[in-house]
Design a protein around this motif. Structure first.
Motif, PDB file in Angstrom:
ATOM      1  N   THR A 129      42.398  50.935  96.101  1.00 26.57           N
ATOM      2  CA  THR A 129      43.081  52.227  96.035  1.00 26.57           C
ATOM      3  C   THR A 129      42.213  53.189  95.222  1.00 26.57           C
ATOM      4  N   HIS A 130      42.573  54.461  95.290  1.00 29.47           N
ATOM      5  CA  HIS A 130      41.832  55.458  94.516  1.00 29.47           C
ATOM      6  C   HIS A 130      41.930  55.144  93.019  1.00 29.47           C
ATOM      7  N   GLU A 131      43.107  54.695  92.587  1.00 34.03           N
ATOM      8  CA  GLU A 131      43.303  54.369  91.163  1.00 34.03           C
ATOM      9  C   GLU A 131      42.398  53.213  90.745  1.00 34.03           C
ATOM     10  N   CYS A 151      39.542  52.377  92.085  1.00 31.53           N
ATOM     11  CA  CYS A 151      38.163  52.888  92.056  1.00 31.53           C
ATOM     12  C   CYS A 151      37.898  53.653  90.770  1.00 31.53           C
ATOM     13  N   MET A 152      38.875  54.425  90.313  1.00 33.45           N
ATOM     14  CA  MET A 152      38.716  55.191  89.087  1.00 33.45           C
ATOM     15  C   MET A 152      38.616  54.271  87.872  1.00 33.45           C
TER      16      MET A 152
END
Length: 421
Positions: free
Chosen positions: A390-392, A394-395
């Motif tokens: 998810t984007h989270e 990846c961050m």
């Protein structure tokens, strides 16, 4: 080559090991044939060595093995490992064992026989030093008759045996030092709800895929204990403080007792295991000689527990390798990740840290641990990275990478290595 002594040629052929290769090489000339017949000491029949083994019928394979063995004399190491064969007839197996028993020192055998034969009876009272047995049954052990005066290593895999016979077998091996038990079918009598093994000479034991209520091992000189993939209600070691290496991997045990005399422990390696830190620490707290401590994928019985680094630094001053991997929680942030205190891990030169679920808690935990190891030379980061992120996620991974870069600018002398899966 023609000037080589026949005994040397025998050693060369023995290093080949695989029966097919030995037979081909022995056809070089009459001298090599003589070496095969009179000076060969190692012979191996393994289904992975030659694809033709897979195409032969069982009876043809029995004939081939018989003809090959009977052309040798003085075999010391015999290995018959045929994974594709369901069973051999008893008669040829007995013939192989009787023909080689007086000189045999190492025997590896993993094929069932029909009808079942007593392999121990055929091999006992001789020079056998290593026995690796699989897919067979052992019954009616008589230590007064079936003695193994020279046996030092015994490995049993997928063997059916009673707890009583297993203990009697150890009694019949007064010099045994290494014991490996894998996926045994252990029969317990109604009067014997516990498996008790005893050996005064045993130094190394490996136990895998064993499910028992109670397992009591009495071994005064045991140095290496490795339990893997076992389900036990109780495991108790009765010894005299000789234990140096303790490994526990994916074991479910309610009560674990390795005795009070743990002052000689040098390696503790625990993975995929639920621990009560205070109790576990008490068990190893006297191990002032500890050099390697690995707690990998551990789960704490109490949610408020964390590994106490201050206690580890004080009690294990010789520690050189420290490996930690467990899920960090928000509560760990408030508790300082177990990093309270100021005592340094002065001798730790290799630090291995890992995660199963990546979070923002990991970076400060790594930084705190590195700061406690002033003489660190190597830092290895282990992580699990999902294919679909998810984007989270990846961050979080990007933030961790940036923090490690900043951290390593402060510790330029430390070699950093990443291993992701």
């Amino acid at each position: 080559m023609e000037n080589l002594p026949v005994e040397v040629i025998g050693n060369i052929l023995s290093r080949l090991g695989a029966a097919r290769d030995v037979v081909i090489a022995s056809a070089t000339c009459r001298k090599w044939r003589e070496a095969w017949q009179n000076h060969l000491h190692t012979l191996s029949f393994n289904s992975n060595d030659w694809h033709v083994y897979h195409d032969l019928t069982t009876s043809r394979l029995e004939i081939l093995i018989t003809q090959t063995i009977f052309q040798t004399s003085g075999l010391e190491c015999l290995s018959i490992c045929m994974d594709d064969v369901d069973e051999f007839s008893a008669a040829p197996v007995i013939a192989w064992l009787m023909y080689t028993r007086e000189t045999l020192r190492h025997l590896h055998y993993n094929v069932r026989t029909t009808p079942s034969i007593n392999i121990l009876e055929k091999c006992s009272r001789q020079k056998l030093e290593v026995l690796v047995l699989a897919h067979n049954s052992i019954t009616g052990v008589e230590p007064s008759y079936q003695k193994f005066p020279c046996l030092k290593s015994l490995s049993l895999s997928y063997v059916s045996i009673s707890a009583l016979d297993l203990n009697l077998l150890l009694t019949a091996c007064p010099k045994i030092e290494v014991l490996a038990l894998t996926n045994l079918e252990i029969a317990l009598s109604d009067a014997q709800a516990v498996m008790e093994l005893s050996s005064s000479s045993l130094k190394d034991i490996y136990v895998e895929a064993i499910n028992l209520d109670k397992f009591i091992l009495e071994a005064d000189n045991l140095e290496n204990l490795h339990l893997k993939d076992c389900t036990l209600e109780l495991f108790e070691l009765i010894g005299k403080g000789a234990l140096r290496i303790l490994k526990i991997d994916d074991v479910s045990v309610i009560h674990l007792d390795i005795g009070e005399s743990t002052e000689n422990l040098e390696v503790v390696d625990v993975s995929n295991f639920t621990i009560m830190w205070p109790k576990f620490y008490h068990m190893i707290s006297r191990s002032s000689k500890l050099r390697r401590l690995r707690l990998w994928g551990v789960v704490f019985d109490d949610e408020d527990e964390v590994v106490d680094l201050e206690t580890i630094s004080v009690c294990f001053p010789r520690l050189t390798h420290l490996s930690l991997s467990y899920d960090l929680r928000d509560g760990d942030l408030r508790d300082g990740y177990g990093l309270q205190g100021s005592t340094h891990l002065e001798n730790v030169v290799v630090l291995e840290l890992g995660w199963t679920v990546m979070s923002n808690l990991f970076s400060p935990w790594v930084a705190g641990l590195v700061d406690r190891c002033p003489n660190l030379k190597k830092l290895i980061i282990f992580g699990v990275v999902s294919e679909v992120k998810t984007h989270e996620e990846c961050m979080v991974l990007a933030s961790f990478t940036s923090s490690i870069v900043r951290l390593m600018r402060k510790y330029l002398h430390v070699e950093v290595q990443f291993e992701y899966e």
